[in-house]
Motif scaffolding. Structure first.
Motif, PDB file in Angstrom:
ATOM      1  N   MET A   7      30.129 -19.431 -14.471  1.00 52.95           N
ATOM      2  CA  MET A   7      28.792 -18.851 -14.314  1.00 52.95           C
ATOM      3  C   MET A   7      28.756 -17.941 -13.093  1.00 52.95           C
ATOM      4  O   MET A   7      29.248 -18.293 -12.021  1.00 52.95           O
ATOM      5  CB  MET A   7      27.758 -19.980 -14.135  1.00 52.95           C
ATOM      6  N   SER A   8      28.208 -16.738 -13.266  1.00 55.67           N
ATOM      7  CA  SER A   8      28.153 -15.795 -12.153  1.00 55.67           C
ATOM      8  C   SER A   8      27.142 -16.265 -11.119  1.00 55.67           C
ATOM      9  O   SER A   8      26.224 -17.036 -11.415  1.00 55.67           O
ATOM     10  CB  SER A   8      27.769 -14.412 -12.664  1.00 55.67           C
ATOM     11  N   ALA A   9      27.312 -15.789  -9.899  1.00 55.77           N
ATOM     12  CA  ALA A   9      26.426 -16.198  -8.812  1.00 55.77           C
ATOM     13  C   ALA A   9      25.004 -15.691  -9.070  1.00 55.77           C
ATOM     14  O   ALA A   9      24.791 -14.601  -9.600  1.00 55.77           O
ATOM     15  CB  ALA A   9      26.952 -15.676  -7.485  1.00 55.77           C
ATOM     16  N   THR A  10      24.031 -16.489  -8.685  1.00 53.88           N
ATOM     17  CA  THR A  10      22.621 -16.198  -8.924  1.00 53.88           C
ATOM     18  C   THR A  10      22.004 -15.526  -7.703  1.00 53.88           C
ATOM     19  O   THR A  10      22.189 -15.997  -6.581  1.00 53.88           O
ATOM     20  CB  THR A  10      21.862 -17.507  -9.215  1.00 53.88           C
TER      21      THR A  10
ATOM     22  N   LYS B 179      19.628 -21.992 -16.177  1.00 54.77           N
ATOM     23  CA  LYS B 179      20.169 -20.632 -16.225  1.00 54.77           C
ATOM     24  C   LYS B 179      19.154 -19.546 -15.857  1.00 54.77           C
ATOM     25  O   LYS B 179      18.984 -18.556 -16.589  1.00 54.77           O
ATOM     26  CB  LYS B 179      20.765 -20.349 -17.606  1.00 54.77           C
TER      27      LYS B 179
ATOM     28  N   ASP C 236      17.798 -16.210 -14.122  1.00 58.58           N
ATOM     29  CA  ASP C 236      18.445 -14.974 -13.687  1.00 58.58           C
ATOM     30  C   ASP C 236      18.343 -14.804 -12.182  1.00 58.58           C
ATOM     31  O   ASP C 236      19.107 -14.031 -11.591  1.00 58.58           O
ATOM     32  CB  ASP C 236      17.794 -13.785 -14.394  1.00 58.58           C
TER      33      ASP C 236
ATOM     34  N   ASP D  48      24.373 -15.083  -4.990  1.00 58.46           N
ATOM     35  CA  ASP D  48      24.816 -13.706  -4.868  1.00 58.46           C
ATOM     36  C   ASP D  48      24.064 -13.076  -3.697  1.00 58.46           C
ATOM     37  O   ASP D  48      22.901 -12.688  -3.832  1.00 58.46           O
ATOM     38  CB  ASP D  48      24.523 -12.954  -6.172  1.00 58.46           C
TER      39      ASP D  48
END
Length: 333
Positions: free
Chosen positions: A1-4, A300, A302, A330
Motif C-alpha cells: 500500500m502506498s503512503a497516505t 483505505k 486517500d 507521504d
C-alpha cells in the motif's frame, strides 16, 4: 500500500487562562510546524459561541495562516454553509485565492456549528440547511467560469475554481458528494458511527465530474503522539474533559490535563466520550504505528486528517515532530 498523505485540522484552541491572541499564535505555530514536517493541508473549522475556540471567523484566520506559511494547502474544514450566503463565501475564498493561489481549499458542512440560540443570532433559520445541495451548487457557480453573463458575479471569486469538498458525518453528505463528483471528508474524529457506511455509499455512487474523475475520501482522526503512552494519555484528558463539558451544556476554554478522569465523568459519560472519540490514536510512536496501519489498511482513505485540540501547546507541537517516525505517511517537507 502506498503512503497516505497526512493533513491537520485545527480549531485554534484557547487554553484556560489564555487569550484569543495567544490561541491564534499557537495555531500559527502549528501551521508552520505542519508545513515544515511536510503535511499536505492545514484546515480550520467554523464554530460559534465557544470560548475555547478562536476559529469562528474562519476565512479571516485562514488569511493570517496563509501569510505565515509558504506552501502548505490551507482551507476550511469546514465552513458551515447554512450560516452564510453562497455569494459571501465565494467572495471570501475568492479573496483567499487571489492572495494565496492554488493553496486554498473550501470544505463545506451542513450543520450549524453551534447551538440553536446562536444559530438564530446568526440570522439563520433551521430550514436553511434543507437548501444545502442548492447552496453548494450556487457557490460553485460563483467560483467557476460560467458566471460571466450572470447579473450577479463574485468579485473576487469568479474563475478561481477553488476546490470544494463536502464534509459530513452521515449518509447525506456522502450521497451529495458522490452525486456532484466532489471529494468527501468524513468527521470520524468525533462522529465515527456511520463512517464505514458513509464512505462505502460515496465510493459506490460516485459520478465522475469536471472536478474529480474518481472518488477521493479523507477520514479524520484524533492523534496525539508522545515519548511514552502515559504522557500522551495524560494530555488527551483535555479533549476528553472538553467533550464531557460540551455534552453537559457547559462552555469554557480548553481545560488543563488531569491524572485521572474517574472523578470527572460518570460511567454513561465515559461510554459516550469513548464512542465519540473511538477513532483516536494516542500514545508513543511504537504503540500508534500498528494501530494506524491497521486503520489505513481497513478503510483505505486517500488522505488522513488528524487533530489534537488539547491544552498543552508544547505537547501538540511535539506530537507533530514525532510524525516522521511513524514512517507510514507521504510527507513533503
Amino acid at each position: 500500500m502506498s503512503a497516505t498523505p497526512l493533513s491537520f485540522l485545527d480549531l485554534a484552541p484557547i487554553p484556560e487562562g489564555q487569550t484569543t491572541a495567544q490561541g491564534v499564535a499557537y495555531t500559527v505555530d502549528m501551521a508552520q510546524k505542519a508545513e515544515a514536517i511536510g503535511l499536505n493541508r492545514f484546515w480550520m473549522a467554523e464554530h460559534h459561541n465557544m470560548p475555547g475556540i478562536a476559529s469562528a471567523a474562519t476565512s479571516v484566520l485562514l488569511s493570517h495562516i496563509g501569510a505565515k506559511t509558504n506552501k502548505i494547502r490551507i482551507g476550511s474544514g469546514g465552513v458551515m454553509l447554512p450560516n452564510h450566503a453562497p455569494l459571501v463565501i465565494a467572495e471570501q475564498f475568492g479573496t483567499l485565492h487571489a492572495l494565496y493561489g492554488d493553496r486554498i481549499d473550501l470544505g463545506l458542512g451542513r450543520a450549524p456549528g453551534t447551538d440553536g440560540a446562536t444559530f438564530r443570532a446568526l440570522r439563520r433559520q433551521m430550514h436553511d440547511a434543507d437548501r444545502f445541495p442548492q447552496d453548494v451548487q450556487e457557490l460553485m457557480f460563483f467560483l467557476g467560469s460560467d458566471s460571466d453573463n450572470s447579473p450577479v458575479q463574485s468579485f473576487p471569486g469568479a474563475h478561481s475554481k477553488v476546490p470544494v469538498w463536502i464534509l459530513g458525518s452521515s449518509l447525506f453528505g456522502a450521497t451529495l458528494a458522490a452525486k456532484l463528483g466532489l471529494p468527501y471528508s468524513f468527521a470520524s474524529h468525533f462522529a465515527p458511527r456511520m463512517m464505514t457506511q458513509a464512505i462505502t455509499t460515496y465510493r459506490e455512487n460516485f459520478e465522475p465530474s469536471q472536478y474529480l474523475d474518481k472518488p477521493y475520501v479523507m477520514l479524520a482522526a484524533n492523534m496525539l503522539l508522545a515519548d511514552d503512552d502515559a504522557t500522551a494519555r495524560y494530555h488527551f484528558t483535555s479533549a476528553q474533559q472538553s467533550f464531557v463539558r460540551l455534552r453537559r451544556g457547559g462552555r469554557g476554554q480548553v481545560p488543563a490535563p488531569v491524572e485521572s478522569m474517574d472523578s470527572i465523568w460518570s460511567a454513561p459519560e465515559k461510554a459516550m466520550v469513548d464512542d465519540a472519540l473511538a477513532v483516536s490514536f494516542i500514545g508513543s510512536v511504537g504503540r500508534v504505528r500498528p494501530l494506524l496501519q491497521h486503520f489505513l489498511e481497513e478503510h483505505k482513505p486517500d488522505e488522513l486528517m488528524v487533530t489534537a485540540n488539547i491544552y498543552d501547546q508544547q505537547a501538540r507541537l511535539h506530537s507533530l515532530e514525532l510524525v516522521p517516525e511513524l514512517e507510514i505517511f507521504d510527507l513533503n517537507p
